[in-house]
Design an enzyme around this catalytic site. Sequence first.
Site, short mmCIF file in Angstrom:
data_model
loop_
_atom_site.label_atom_id
_atom_site.label_comp_id
_atom_site.label_asym_id
_atom_site.label_seq_id
_atom_site.Cartn_x
_atom_site.Cartn_y
_atom_site.Cartn_z
N CYS A 76 0.84 -1.21 0.00
CA CYS A 76 0.00 0.00 0.00
C CYS A 76 0.87 1.25 0.00
O CYS A 76 1.80 1.38 0.79
CB CYS A 76 -0.87 0.00 1.25
SG CYS A 76 -1.85 1.49 1.40
N CYS A 82 -1.62 6.02 6.79
CA CYS A 82 -3.05 5.88 7.08
C CYS A 82 -3.29 5.23 8.45
O CYS A 82 -4.28 5.52 9.11
CB CYS A 82 -3.73 5.13 5.96
SG CYS A 82 -4.75 3.77 6.39
N CYS A 85 -3.39 -0.44 8.33
CA CYS A 85 -2.79 -1.78 8.20
C CYS A 85 -1.37 -1.75 8.74
O CYS A 85 -0.40 -1.84 7.99
CB CYS A 85 -2.74 -2.20 6.74
SG CYS A 85 -4.34 -2.42 5.99
N CYS A 179 -7.41 1.51 -1.93
CA CYS A 179 -7.27 0.81 -0.65
C CYS A 179 -7.34 -0.69 -0.93
O CYS A 179 -8.31 -1.16 -1.53
CB CYS A 179 -8.37 1.21 0.33
SG CYS A 179 -8.25 0.26 1.86
N GLN A 301 -20.51 -8.09 10.70
CA GLN A 301 -19.07 -8.37 10.72
C GLN A 301 -18.47 -7.90 9.39
O GLN A 301 -19.02 -8.18 8.33
CB GLN A 301 -18.83 -9.87 10.89
CG GLN A 301 -19.41 -10.45 12.18
CD GLN A 301 -18.66 -9.99 13.42
OE1 GLN A 301 -17.55 -9.46 13.35
NE2 GLN A 301 -19.28 -10.18 14.58
N TYR A 330 -26.20 -8.31 22.55
CA TYR A 330 -25.59 -7.47 21.49
C TYR A 330 -25.74 -8.20 20.15
O TYR A 330 -24.77 -8.46 19.45
CB TYR A 330 -24.11 -7.19 21.80
CG TYR A 330 -23.86 -6.69 23.20
CD1 TYR A 330 -23.91 -5.33 23.49
CD2 TYR A 330 -23.58 -7.58 24.24
CE1 TYR A 330 -23.69 -4.87 24.79
CE2 TYR A 330 -23.36 -7.13 25.53
CZ TYR A 330 -23.41 -5.78 25.80
OH TYR A 330 -23.19 -5.34 27.08
N ASP A 400 -21.58 -10.58 22.72
CA ASP A 400 -20.67 -10.07 21.67
C ASP A 400 -20.70 -8.54 21.71
O ASP A 400 -21.23 -7.89 20.80
CB ASP A 400 -21.15 -10.62 20.31
CG ASP A 400 -20.23 -10.23 19.17
OD1 ASP A 400 -19.15 -9.64 19.43
OD2 ASP A 400 -20.58 -10.50 18.00
N CYS A 427 -14.05 -8.28 20.05
CA CYS A 427 -13.04 -7.78 19.10
C CYS A 427 -11.96 -7.01 19.88
O CYS A 427 -11.15 -6.32 19.27
CB CYS A 427 -13.68 -6.90 18.04
SG CYS A 427 -14.61 -5.54 18.72
C1 LIG Z 1 -19.73 -6.38 17.95
S1 LIG Z 1 -21.37 -6.04 17.48
C2 LIG Z 1 -22.05 -7.68 17.49
C3 LIG Z 1 -23.23 -7.90 16.58
C4 LIG Z 1 -23.63 -9.33 16.30
N1 LIG Z 1 -23.39 -10.23 17.39
C5 LIG Z 1 -22.96 -9.82 15.02
O1 LIG Z 1 -22.12 -10.72 15.07
O2 LIG Z 1 -23.32 -9.29 13.94
C6 LIG Z 1 -22.00 -5.27 18.89
C7 LIG Z 1 -23.45 -4.88 18.82
O3 LIG Z 1 -23.82 -4.36 20.09
C8 LIG Z 1 -24.72 -3.29 19.92
N2 LIG Z 1 -24.64 -2.50 21.17
C9 LIG Z 1 -23.64 -1.67 21.53
N3 LIG Z 1 -23.86 -1.17 22.75
C10 LIG Z 1 -25.03 -1.71 23.20
C11 LIG Z 1 -25.78 -1.58 24.39
N4 LIG Z 1 -25.37 -0.79 25.37
N5 LIG Z 1 -26.91 -2.28 24.49
C12 LIG Z 1 -27.34 -3.09 23.50
N6 LIG Z 1 -26.66 -3.26 22.33
C13 LIG Z 1 -25.53 -2.58 22.18
C14 LIG Z 1 -24.23 -2.61 18.67
O4 LIG Z 1 -25.25 -1.87 18.05
C15 LIG Z 1 -23.78 -3.81 17.82
O5 LIG Z 1 -24.84 -4.26 17.00
#
Ligand SMILES: C[S@@+](CC[C@H](N)C(=O)[O-])C[C@H]1O[C@@H](n2cnc3c(N)ncnc32)[C@H](O)[C@@H]1O
Length: 472
Positions: A76, A82, A85, A179, A301, A330, A400, A427
């Site tokens: 790149c 940037c 990466c 990119c 994702q 989440y 998550d 993550c």
């Molecule tokens: C890392 S993503 C995971 C999404 C899903 N598990 C996936 O694999 O597609 C985290 C998610 O948590 C939601 N989120 C963040 N803060 C939150 C909260 N305080 N209460 C409920 N959801 C929340 C975000 O909108 C997002 O969709």
Amino acid sequence: MQRKQKPNIIINNLLITDAGSEGVCIGKYEDRIIFVPYVVPGDVVDVKVIKKKKSYYRAVVIAVHTYSLDRVISRCKYFEMCGGCKWQNMNYERQLHYKRKQVIDNFQHIGKFEFPEVNPIISSELIFAYRNKMEYTFSNKRWLYESEMQDVDAGLVDTNGLGFHFPSMFNKILDIHHCDLHDELGNDIRNSVRKYAIDKKISFCNLRTQSGLLRNLIIRTSSTGDVMVILVVTEFNQEVEGLLSFLKQKFPQITSLMYVKNIKMNSSMTDLVAEGYSGNDFLMEEVGDLKFKIAPLAFYQTNSKQAVKLYEAVLRLADVKKTHTVYDLYTGAGTIALCMAKYAKKVIGIEYIESAVEAAHENATLNHIENAHFFAGDMVDILTDEFVALNGLPDIIVTDPPRAGMHPKVVSQLLKIMPQRIVYVSCNPATQARDIALLAHKYVVKEVQPVDMFPHTHHVENIAVLIKRSQD
Ligand SMILES: C[S@@+](CC[C@H](N)C(=O)[O-])C[C@H]1O[C@@H](n2cnc3c(N)ncnc32)[C@H](O)[C@@H]1O
């Protein structure tokens, strides 16, 4: 009187020994840790110290004496600028090694709980053009190269740019013309938008005042071939309409063309609404035999192929049985919950973006799933004792959360609910380690599975399986 300038500290022949957090590599000098970006463990370099702290220095390379055998040529042209990466000059095998090590280091140093040998990391099939979402920022004062400086005053340089923020400089945009993390179509769309806007003299954002018509450009693609373009503007007018109409004509591959009006001083989009200009107001994703409708501003994702591997791993580690009630905290558009539904008695998803929850409901219907239920709201407010009493005690909780990890109140609630198994997808292994440490007196970490979703970056996705300790 002129202040005497302190001489620069130069460290010669520093051996780089490790790759640390935030993608910065590490060497040791006397009793200090030296953080150096854009080098590779095994390099021997001379560095200039740019920041001094008691226990560590930050430094930049001024000469390389020995190149590590793990080095590759970064492809790149914005590498080292940037900030996206940071490991593009390290071979992919070593990137995987250091990502797995990051999980181990965080669990050991932040978590301080016992855990079994971490599984080999699941590698990414694609190491370039793997991202399905790119977000660019318009700026009327882009970063200028030294070679351009003298022509700026003469008005010979166009200062408008469309690209990424410079690391830790909120008001400087690096104009991006290619990119490698995006496919060719995405690159073509971004460059065409920039050219059209400059040719038509449409105003780019002034990042200090947040004025100017064009603010952001989001390009999303999906495993089913959908392409969504979202233009973020301060108002919808004829110029915006002209730009959208141009995109519609030039790129028939675009399946959703949308815009978002943002007049706030910040560019967070969770509280904004995407309006349709043409095509669908969603993207379609596929995971195995399931289809997922993804709302324009909802999370999915960012590496679609790896998402499938991630969900397969979560499913294996959750060990769901037909008698189980599963909570998916989440849940986003309900992806994990719906992947588990056919193996479970009932699944419950919780998520705070309402449009994502609507999509989760639609996704359940789309896939003829009747045992999945979704609730919108902040986790702290939704996951209450009453909620659990009403929806049933979960046998398994999959969680998550975003990078910041779980709110302490959510962790406390997990300790009250005490499901047999918690599958924690993250993550950010640092916040994951912090949260697991709070659960560790009641749970044993049974398995740890890192997954690489983001080649060339230091980011790593990690799944940890926690099993309730027996009472005795
Ligand atoms: C890392 S993503 C995971 C999404 C899903 N598990 C996936 O694999 O597609 C985290 C998610 O948590 C939601 N989120 C963040 N803060 C939150 C909260 N305080 N209460 C409920 N959801 C929340 C975000 O909108 C997002 O969709």
